[in-house]
Design an enzyme around this catalytic site. Structure first.
Site, short mmCIF file in Angstrom:
data_model
loop_
_atom_site.label_atom_id
_atom_site.label_comp_id
_atom_site.label_asym_id
_atom_site.label_seq_id
_atom_site.Cartn_x
_atom_site.Cartn_y
_atom_site.Cartn_z
N LYS A 36 13.26 -7.19 5.78
CA LYS A 36 12.08 -7.57 6.58
C LYS A 36 12.39 -7.83 8.05
O LYS A 36 11.67 -7.31 8.92
CB LYS A 36 11.38 -8.77 5.94
N TYR A 56 11.36 -18.90 3.65
CA TYR A 56 10.08 -19.18 2.98
C TYR A 56 9.76 -20.68 2.99
O TYR A 56 9.87 -21.34 4.01
CB TYR A 56 10.10 -18.65 1.54
N SER A 71 14.17 -8.29 0.46
CA SER A 71 13.49 -8.94 1.60
C SER A 71 14.37 -9.05 2.85
O SER A 71 13.86 -9.37 3.92
CB SER A 71 13.04 -10.34 1.21
N TYR A 118 7.03 0.53 1.48
CA TYR A 118 7.65 -0.80 1.59
C TYR A 118 8.68 -1.00 0.48
O TYR A 118 9.78 -1.53 0.70
CB TYR A 118 6.55 -1.87 1.52
N VAL A 142 15.60 -11.08 -2.97
CA VAL A 142 15.49 -11.39 -4.39
C VAL A 142 16.63 -10.77 -5.22
O VAL A 142 16.84 -11.16 -6.37
CB VAL A 142 14.06 -10.98 -4.86
N1 GLN Z 1 10.75 -6.04 -2.91
C1 GLN Z 1 10.58 -7.44 -3.18
C2 GLN Z 1 9.08 -7.76 -3.28
O1 GLN Z 1 8.34 -7.25 -2.49
C3 GLN Z 1 11.22 -8.26 -2.12
C4 GLN Z 1 11.03 -9.74 -2.31
C5 GLN Z 1 12.20 -10.57 -1.94
O2 GLN Z 1 13.31 -10.09 -1.79
N2 GLN Z 1 11.99 -11.85 -1.83
O3 GLN Z 1 8.65 -8.49 -4.13
#
Ligand code: GLN
Length: 415
Positions: free
Chosen positions: A67, A243, A64, A191, A261
């Site tokens: 992003k 978040y 993430s 993605y 994550v």
């Molecule tokens: N690739 C992970 C997902 O889409 C990224 C989520 C994350 O890092 N919080 O679930």
């Protein structure tokens, strides 16, 4: 002398390395194989030096943390308004993978949750882009920011794609509401590849330093994204990056941030530095446990909370004196922003020197932002209207250079 900064980073690693709370992410099977003891930290200052400690060369998938950078790329490719039509800027207060859209607009609430990031990914290069074009766009952009060629970790990517039902559900929901045009499977594939780009903490700290530095790469000096795009990205990181723990984060750490994550956590402190930590065990919000603790300590120890900016105004007027019989000299220093320029105007309003000439000496000024430039030029103009002759000593051209272009650029980009 050896700089104590790396010693301080070592101390952070020592302080938290035996902290064994948190769980590895296991919904992506490959991530469950990470070593929970891995712990690295890096910091890149806005003029380009990187310090690091612990497992600073450990490569992990960006997840993430991609992003905000993909958002910056999409803002650059399509402009702020077009991106804003597709994804909002409000905190969701929900988990990162929630299947939710904003009431009324039916847009994802922001670009930091999966729904928003999947929508943003599809915008890259342009709405009719294909998977290869989009993935290459982010791979090359992240590489430019990191200062080295990055690549997709295929094992992590396959592992996530095998279990991507939730993101596929999100993509189908987006397609249903016309937020994405491409086939949901292709969008999720692109993605997921974006999330699987391999980085280490030194790469991430460098990538963040460009955002902290108003879009200028701290090593190459290139304006990689516009100031407006850097500002937009940091703003969204500030309200949405952590978040459903965003408020807690902002009040305790106060640094625009993003977690991932795989255990990465980045921060970009405007004007100062980019930061990155990796430690795979996560808390209930999906944020790295040691990462959050390390950032709290850093912010406290190093005075990095956004809301604790040092006052700047009064330091700008270095001296105001009379030279000879007829000349007043206003000597300025440092970085001049609104409050510094206001202090200059205040000094001139209370000027009792009664001289015919007024000299603005900017030889000790490093930077003047756009609003301060306009205020200083207005001060000069008003002094002339009062019948004084004015002079400008500006050997480095700080009053006439870069910020003029930046102001034009800001004016041409709306929203
Ligand atoms: N690739 C992970 C997902 O889409 C990224 C989520 C994350 O890092 N919080 O679930």
């Amino acid at each position: 002398m050896k700089s104590p900064v790396p010693d301080y980073l070592d101390e952070i690693i020592e302080t938290f390395k035996d902290d064994r709370q948190g769980e590895l992410a296991d919904y992506i099977p490959e991530l469950a194989r990470a070593d929970p003891d891995t712990f690295g930290i890096a910091l890149t200052v806005a003029d380009g030096r990187t310090h690091s400690a612990g497992n600073d060369d450990y490569t992990f998938s960006i997840q993430s943390i991609s992003k905000p950078f993909a958002y910056a790329a999409a803002l650059t490719d399509l402009g702020l308004d077009a991106v804003h039509e597709t994804v909002g800027v409000e905190p969701s207060g929900e988990a990162f993978n929630e299947l939710s859209l904003e009431h009324g607009t039916r847009r994802p609430k922001n670009a930091m949750i999966n729904a928003g990031a999947i929508a943003v990914h599809q915008l890259l290069v342009g709405r009719s882009s294909n998977v290869e074009e989009r993935v290459e766009r982010v791979r090359s952009f992240f590489s430019e920011l990191a200062g080295r060629e990055l690549s997709v970790d295929e094992a992590v990517c396959r592992s996530e794609l095998d279990t991507a039902d939730r993101n596929l559900a999100i993509a189908h929901m987006l397609k249903n509401y016309g937020i994405i045009d491409d086939a949901p499977h292709d969008v999720v594939e692109g993605y997921t590849r974006q999330c699987s780009i391999g980085v280490n903490v030194r790469d991430l700290a460098m990538m963040c330093a460009t955002l902290a530095n108003m879009g200028v790469h701290p090593v190459t000096g290139q304006q990689v994204v516009s100031r407006r795009v850097a500002r937009q990205t940091l703003s969204v990181m500030t309200v949405c990056g952590m978040y459903d723990a965003a408020g807690e984060w902002l009040t305790t750490v106060g640094i625009p941030a993003k977690s991932g994550v795989s255990g990465g956590l980045i921060g970009a402190l405007p004007g100062q530095c980019g930061l990155a930590v990796v430690s795979p065990p996560l808390d209930e919000h999906g944020n790295s446990v040691r990462g959050v603790r390390a950032f709290r300590k850093l912010s406290d120890d190093m005075g990095m909370h956004l809301a604790e900016a040092e006052p700047q105004g009064a330091t700008v007027v270095r001296d105001f004196y009379v030279r000879g019989e007829k000349e007043a000299v206003l000597e300025l220093q440092g970085t001049v922003q609104f409050s510094g320029a206001e202090a200059v105007l205040h000094a001139l309003e209370n000027d009792t020197t009664g001289t015919d000439r007024l000299t603005f000496d900017l030889s000790r000024v490093d930077r003047v932002n756009d609003v301060a430039r306009r205020m200083l030029l207005e001060a000069k103009r008003r002094a002339e209207l009062d019948g004084r002759t004015t002079d400008l000593v500006d050997p480095d051209g700080v009053l006439t250079s870069s910020d003029v272009d930046a102001a034009k650029e800001a004016a041409s980009e709306s929203h």
